[in-house]
Structures are given as structure tokens and as C-alpha cells.
Scaffold this motif. Structure first.
Motif, short mmCIF file in Angstrom:
data_model
loop_
_atom_site.label_atom_id
_atom_site.label_comp_id
_atom_site.label_asym_id
_atom_site.label_seq_id
_atom_site.Cartn_x
_atom_site.Cartn_y
_atom_site.Cartn_z
N ALA A 18 18.55 13.10 45.90
CA ALA A 18 20.04 12.72 46.14
C ALA A 18 20.47 11.55 45.36
N ASP A 19 19.39 10.67 45.04
CA ASP A 19 19.93 9.20 44.42
C ASP A 19 20.08 9.71 42.81
N ARG A 20 19.64 10.72 42.32
CA ARG A 20 20.23 10.99 41.03
C ARG A 20 21.25 11.62 40.65
N VAL A 21 21.66 12.66 41.88
CA VAL A 21 22.98 13.19 41.91
C VAL A 21 24.16 12.16 42.27
N ARG A 70 25.36 9.69 50.05
CA ARG A 70 25.69 11.07 50.49
C ARG A 70 27.04 11.62 50.39
N TYR A 71 28.22 10.62 50.11
CA TYR A 71 29.47 11.06 50.04
C TYR A 71 30.44 9.98 49.27
N ALA A 72 31.16 10.54 48.38
CA ALA A 72 32.25 9.85 47.51
C ALA A 72 33.29 10.54 47.52
N ALA A 73 34.47 9.70 47.67
CA ALA A 73 35.90 10.10 47.66
C ALA A 73 36.96 9.67 46.91
N PHE A 74 37.86 10.29 46.01
CA PHE A 74 38.35 9.46 44.93
C PHE A 74 39.88 10.20 45.05
N ARG A 75 40.79 9.36 44.72
CA ARG A 75 42.45 9.68 44.66
C ARG A 75 42.36 10.04 43.08
N TRP A 76 42.81 11.48 42.63
CA TRP A 76 43.18 11.67 41.34
C TRP A 76 44.56 11.69 41.27
N LEU A 77 45.09 10.62 40.72
CA LEU A 77 46.37 10.41 40.69
C LEU A 77 47.24 10.96 39.45
N ARG A 89 51.74 10.48 44.11
CA ARG A 89 51.26 12.01 44.18
C ARG A 89 49.85 11.74 43.53
N SER A 90 48.90 12.52 44.38
CA SER A 90 47.60 12.51 44.06
C SER A 90 46.98 13.63 44.84
N THR A 91 45.58 14.16 44.48
CA THR A 91 44.83 14.92 45.22
C THR A 91 43.80 14.17 45.74
N LEU A 92 42.97 14.51 46.65
CA LEU A 92 41.74 13.84 47.21
C LEU A 92 40.61 14.84 46.51
N VAL A 93 39.79 13.94 45.94
CA VAL A 93 38.32 14.54 45.50
C VAL A 93 37.35 14.21 46.44
N GLU A 94 36.74 14.82 46.96
CA GLU A 94 35.67 14.52 47.77
C GLU A 94 34.29 15.16 47.52
N PHE A 95 33.05 14.36 47.67
CA PHE A 95 31.58 15.13 47.25
C PHE A 95 30.99 14.76 48.12
N TRP A 96 30.06 15.81 48.91
CA TRP A 96 28.96 15.72 49.51
C TRP A 96 27.85 15.94 48.84
N ILE A 97 26.74 15.30 49.31
CA ILE A 97 25.22 15.56 48.83
C ILE A 97 24.30 15.89 49.95
N VAL A 105 19.25 19.08 46.35
CA VAL A 105 20.43 19.02 47.01
C VAL A 105 21.36 20.37 46.74
N LEU A 106 22.23 20.27 47.91
CA LEU A 106 23.55 20.86 47.80
C LEU A 106 24.43 20.07 47.50
N LEU A 107 25.42 20.15 46.43
CA LEU A 107 26.40 19.22 46.07
C LEU A 107 27.84 19.92 46.29
N ARG A 108 28.41 19.34 47.01
CA ARG A 108 29.83 20.29 47.45
C ARG A 108 30.98 19.25 46.98
N VAL A 109 32.07 20.01 46.60
CA VAL A 109 33.13 19.23 46.21
C VAL A 109 34.23 19.90 46.97
N VAL A 110 35.45 19.04 47.56
CA VAL A 110 36.66 19.65 48.04
C VAL A 110 37.72 18.78 47.44
N GLU A 111 38.52 19.59 46.76
CA GLU A 111 39.76 19.01 46.18
C GLU A 111 41.00 19.32 47.05
#
Length: 149
Positions: A18-21, A70-77, A89-97, A105-111
Motif C-alpha cells: 500500500a505504501d508504494r501504491v 488508503r485514500y486520495a481525492a482531487f478536483r480535476w478542474l 467546473r470540475s470532476t472529483l477523482v478519488e482513489f482507494w487502496i 492491493v486493490l486500487l480503485r478509482v472513481v471519477e
């Protein structure tokens, strides 16, 4: 995996801890590339950074939340032609490890937020298709990059 006109969700198993990811996914805009992880010039400007990709140009990104590892979230403007943020205007990009018993690990992204962008329905559909393809390529690139690291 789910998608509608507002949300893309993808995931991939990666044989890395998880740390490397986390080192990869906590970097704003790591996903902007041609299917191969590249080093970007990142230019801070207040709470927004502009990620400069040598092929695709400049992209403003705001970090929303980082919860290591475990979790990172960004606004892609949304940006103008020069890569400067325009409006809200933006989308929300979230990552779960998520760690797994078999190792790795399972890396999951939701935009999400695509439906709220100020575009035509036709452009929204193209963006959804392009981003869906893009996330599949970027997750595969992350796995390749992390296996070789």
C-alpha cells in the motif's frame, strides 16, 4: 464497476504494498500521460497545482483530501487553452487502496461529476467514453510501473 452519465468506477489488483501504491496515487495528476507513468512538472499556485505534461499540456488540480496510505481525492478542474482553471467546473477523482490477504492491493478509482460540467450531452458522452478508456489505461500503467519499481 459502475458508470452512468456522471460516474466512472474502475479497479485493478497490483502486486505491491500500500505504501508504494500511495507514493504514486497521492501525486496530483499522475494519471495524465499516454499509458506510461511519466514525471510531470508541477507548478503550485495557492491551493491548486498545474500539472504540465509534455504531450497533453497543462491541467489544474486541487487536492481535496489525503488519508495515507488508503485514500486520495482531487478536483480535476476545467481549464482554458493555457491550462488555467476556469470557474468552478470540475470532476472529483478519488482513489482507494485496499490491502488483500493474498498480498498486494486493490486500487480503485472513481471519477464523478461529469454530468455537472457545462457541456452538451454529446460532449459529455464523449468525455465519459474517453475518461472510461483512460482510467483503464492509467490503472494498467500504474500496475506496470509499480511492478517494475
Amino acid at each position: 464497476m459502475s458508470e452512468g452519465n456522471d460516474r466512472i468506477e474502475r479497479s485493478i489488483r497490483i502486486a505491491a504494498d500500500a505504501d508504494r501504491v500511495w507514493e504514486l496515487v497521492s501525486e496530483p495528476g499522475w494519471w495524465i500521460n499516454d499509458g506510461r507513468i511519466t514525471v510531470h512538472r508541477i507548478e503550485p499556485d495557492g491551493d491548486v497545482v498545474t500539472v504540465h505534461d509534455p504531450v497533453h499540456g497543462a491541467f489544474p488540480i486541487r487536492t481535496v483530501r489525503l488519508d495515507p496510505p488508503r485514500y486520495a481525492a482531487f478536483r480535476w478542474l476545467a481549464a482554458d487553452g493555457a491550462g488555467r482553471a476556469v470557474g468552478d467546473r470540475s470532476t472529483l477523482v478519488e482513489f482507494w487502496i485496499e490491502e488483500h490477504l493474498q498480498g498486494g492491493v486493490l486500487l480503485r478509482v472513481v471519477e464523478s461529476g461529469l454530468a455537472a460540467l457545462d457541456t452538451t450531452e454529446e460532449q459529455r458522452r464523449r468525455d465519459l467514453d474517453d475518461h472510461t478508456e483512460g482510467w483503464e489505461a492509467e490503472l494498467a500503467a500504474a500496475r506496470t510501473f509499480l511492478h517494475g519499481a
